[in-house]
Design an enzyme around this catalytic site. Structure first.
Site, PDB file in Angstrom:
ATOM      1  N   GLY A  93       1.512  -2.581  -6.531  1.00 45.22           N
ATOM      2  CA  GLY A  93       1.705  -3.362  -5.311  1.00 45.22           C
ATOM      3  C   GLY A  93       1.806  -2.447  -4.119  1.00 45.22           C
ATOM      4  N   GLY A  95       3.498  -0.339  -2.335  1.00 47.73           N
ATOM      5  CA  GLY A  95       4.751   0.391  -2.562  1.00 47.73           C
ATOM      6  C   GLY A  95       5.172   1.188  -1.343  1.00 47.73           C
ATOM      7  NE  ARG A  96       1.915   6.140  -0.463  1.00 48.86           N
ATOM      8  CZ  ARG A  96       1.563   7.383  -0.371  1.00 48.86           C
ATOM      9  NH1 ARG A  96       2.263   8.189   0.394  1.00 48.86           N
ATOM     10  NH2 ARG A  96       0.544   7.845  -1.026  1.00 48.86           N
ATOM     11  CE  LYS A 116      -1.266   5.217   2.144  1.00 46.28           C
ATOM     12  NZ  LYS A 116      -2.626   5.518   1.706  1.00 46.28           N
ATOM     13  CG  ASP A 128       9.599   8.601  -0.618  1.00 46.71           C
ATOM     14  OD1 ASP A 128       8.466   8.079  -0.721  1.00 46.71           O
ATOM     15  OD2 ASP A 128       9.779   9.764  -0.209  1.00 46.71           O
ATOM     16  N   GLY A 129       8.588   5.078  -0.681  1.00 47.96           N
ATOM     17  CA  GLY A 129       7.931   4.252   0.335  1.00 47.96           C
ATOM     18  C   GLY A 129       7.404   5.034   1.517  1.00 47.96           C
ATOM     19  CG  ASP A 255      -4.447   0.655  -8.558  1.00 52.38           C
ATOM     20  OD1 ASP A 255      -4.932   0.946  -9.665  1.00 52.38           O
ATOM     21  OD2 ASP A 255      -3.835   1.480  -7.852  1.00 52.38           O
ATOM     22  CG  ASN A 256      -6.549   3.279  -5.567  1.00 51.09           C
ATOM     23  OD1 ASN A 256      -5.609   2.646  -5.091  1.00 51.09           O
ATOM     24  ND2 ASN A 256      -6.387   4.437  -6.169  1.00 51.09           N
TER      25      ASN A 256
HETATM   26  P1  AMP Z   1      -2.046   5.448  -5.236  1.00 52.27           P
HETATM   27  O1  AMP Z   1      -2.227   6.416  -6.345  1.00 52.27           O
HETATM   28  O2  AMP Z   1      -1.744   6.092  -3.902  1.00 52.27           O
HETATM   29  O3  AMP Z   1      -3.159   4.474  -5.131  1.00 52.27           O
HETATM   30  O4  AMP Z   1      -0.718   4.637  -5.568  1.00 52.27           O
HETATM   31  C1  AMP Z   1      -0.498   3.929  -6.748  1.00 52.27           C
HETATM   32  C2  AMP Z   1       0.689   3.026  -6.582  1.00 52.27           C
HETATM   33  O5  AMP Z   1       1.867   3.784  -6.289  1.00 52.27           O
HETATM   34  C3  AMP Z   1       0.560   2.012  -5.442  1.00 52.27           C
HETATM   35  O6  AMP Z   1       1.136   0.812  -5.868  1.00 52.27           O
HETATM   36  C4  AMP Z   1       1.340   2.653  -4.328  1.00 52.27           C
HETATM   37  O7  AMP Z   1       1.845   1.707  -3.423  1.00 52.27           O
HETATM   38  C5  AMP Z   1       2.450   3.361  -5.081  1.00 52.27           C
HETATM   39  N1  AMP Z   1       2.994   4.524  -4.359  1.00 52.27           N
HETATM   40  C6  AMP Z   1       2.374   5.717  -4.135  1.00 52.27           C
HETATM   41  N2  AMP Z   1       3.189   6.551  -3.463  1.00 52.27           N
HETATM   42  C7  AMP Z   1       4.344   5.876  -3.240  1.00 52.27           C
HETATM   43  C8  AMP Z   1       5.571   6.200  -2.594  1.00 52.27           C
HETATM   44  N3  AMP Z   1       5.799   7.380  -2.029  1.00 52.27           N
HETATM   45  N4  AMP Z   1       6.536   5.242  -2.572  1.00 52.27           N
HETATM   46  C9  AMP Z   1       6.336   4.051  -3.142  1.00 52.27           C
HETATM   47  N5  AMP Z   1       5.223   3.687  -3.774  1.00 52.27           N
HETATM   48  C10 AMP Z   1       4.219   4.590  -3.818  1.00 52.27           C
HETATM   49 MG    MG Z   2      -3.616   2.934  -4.306  1.00 53.10          MG
END
Ligand code: AMP
Ligand code: MG
Length: 480
Positions: A93, A95-96, A116, A128-129, A255-256
């Protein structure tokens, strides 16, 4: 429709809230400490009718560091799932990132604004978002660079830096970025509804996407099949552009993957330096699942995951027919793009072989994948030194070059100059501006951004030279 005005005049709506309430939660951005403006894209601003002259650094910092909300904004984080490196993760979801809302831009196109790096959301899991300054600079530069190269992508409006400390391999500063896209819906949103066994919600999601993004599919005999077919085709077109440019995404998890077929979620991406089909830009990708040469087949694999999610709405046989569009659409688009890069007008039966042999020569010599096209242009004009330096030593080059010269017609170099960038976002260039920005100097960042906006114009040598030995084939981690 948005008028040309300042931030106070932007009026957001929250169309995503038409979707089932299980798919999102309201979230307030958590303010960053002592925010300041790092970068601002006037091109992205123009798309949403934001007048750069009326958007002060102070105001941008306040609105996009989580201190203030734009008119009408009711931020939310959405839930999705996804296949990560081939395995299914049931809940991911935003997440940040939070969705601030959407508005209609000056050309009638609707844009969602996402913030973001704005702090934790219900989907942050252990994160940590936040986002590190270096990672938002990379996303900002690359999305604006790909847009200038005519590659479908999310856009970046601005970067806000801060004094909020975040903990990665070392202590860094958190930053935020405003991302824009007509929609940020991912394949993973559909997978979430499918695997949580909520067919009604899945149907509502599909109806929403069709209504707002594929309206012409609504009057087809099966609108869901029509939408899926177009997603497959757009994804294939996108991949053809990535491959022709030598762009490696790095984390092609479902998810990307954007439901609109735009480049989404910039992590450890990279452009090829030397032509190496096996190149892996993501250090965490030990097996090379997302290596450069794998990208088209992975994209198709991801389309299979989407098909699975839609299996309650479309017959399997129809989904298979739609999926089978991927390869021909990809093949035709890729060949066309490569022909443009090589200055080959019209069509002959030998074109595929000429392209293939050229790539074998590049691989043999580990030639710079971007600059070799520029060197070819020079060779056509009789300046042979650059191409000889790059490919002269390759077995078969002389034969290939004479066949290629015979194949050319018309004004090949004009076509080539329109399709061969003089500057691409090499990782080492990004790294240099990041280091300066981390010391509080954003002038190099602005200068590189300015060059990337006009990739086909002549540029300073520092931007157009091949990657120096020390900066080659950097592979980045996912930490961001
Ligand atoms: P990504 O690999 O960047 O596509 O991220 C995969 C998942 O991890 C997604 O749901 C992001 O929202 C979550 N995510 C990545 N980095 C963070 C972060 N620092 N804090 C919270 N969620 C994160
Ligand atoms: Mg992603």
């Amino acid at each position: 429709m948005t008028v040309w005005g300042g931030l106070d005049q932007l009026q957001l709506e929250n169309r995503f809230r038409q979707l089932p309430a299980d798919l999102y939660q309201s979230v307030r951005p958590q303010p960053l400490k002592n925010p300041h403006l790092v970068a601002f894209s006037t091109e992205a601003a123009a798309l949403i009718g934001l007048d750069p002259c009326q958007a002060s650094a102070q105001q941008l910092s306040e609105y996009f560091s989580g201190q203030r909300l734009l008119n009408g904004s009711d931020p939310l984080a959405s839930v999705y799932a996804g296949h990560q490196f081939g395995g299914y993760t049931p809940q991911l979801g935003d997440g940040r990132a939070v969705l601030l809302g959407d508005l209609v831009g000056r050309d009638g196109q609707r844009w969602e604004l996402q913030l973001k790096g704005s702090g934790k959301t219900p989907y942050s899991r252990h994160g940590d978002g936040r986002a590190a300054l270096r990672s938002v600079i990379r996303e900002y530069l690359c999305s604006e660079a790909l847009a200038a190269l005519d590659v479908p992508t999310t856009r970046a409006l601005c970067i806000i830096g801060s004094e909020t400390q975040i903990y990665r391999e070392s202590i860094e500063f958190g930053a935020s970025m405003v991302r824009m896209s007509p929609s940020h819906i991912r394949f993973g949103h559909f997978e979430y509804c499918y695997y949580t066994r909520r067919p009604d919600q899945l149907k509502q999601l599909a109806d929403f996407v069709i209504e707002h993004h594929y309206p012409h599919c609504a009057d087809q005999s099966n609108p869901y099949l029509a939408m899926y077919t177009e997603v497959v085709e757009r994804t294939a077109q996108l991949l053809a552009r990535w491959q022709a440019l030598g762009f490696c995404h790095g984390v092609m998890n479902t998810d990307n993957m954007s439901i609109l077929g735009v480049t989404l979620d910039y992590g450890p991406f990279g452009f090829l330096d030397e032509y190496q089909p096996d190149y892996i830009c993501n250090r965490s990708d030990e097996r090379g699942r997302y290596a450069y040469k794998q990208q088209p087949s992975i994209a198709m694999w991801n389309c299979v995951c989407l098909a699975q999610s839609l299996s309650g709405l479309v017959k399997q046989a129809d989904l298979e027919i739609a999926l089978n569009r991927f390869q021909p659409v990809y093949g035709i688009a890729y060949t066309e793009l490569m022909k443009q890069r090589l200055g080959m007008e019209g069509k002959t039966g030998q074109d595929g072989v000429l392209i293939e042999t050229f790539l074998q020569l590049l691989e043999q010599q580990k030639a710079d994948y971007n600059n070799v096209f520029v060197a070819l242009e020079q060779a056509i004009d009789g300046v042979m030194a650059p191409i000889n330096q790059l490919l002269g030593g390759a077995i078969g080059f002389a034969d290939w070059f004479s066949q290629y010269r015979q194949r050319l017609r018309g004004n090949a170099t004009t076509l080539m100059a329109q399709h061969n960038p003089r500057v691409i976002l090499r990782n080492y260039l990004a790294q240099q501006v990041i280091e300066r920005a981390e010391q509080g100097d954003f002038s190099d960042l602005a200068q590189l951004h300015a060059a990337l906006k006009t990739p086909f114009a002549a540029h300073l040598d520092i931007y157009s030279q091949a990657t120096p030995e020390w900066g080659k084939n950097v592979s980045l981690s996912c930490s961001s």
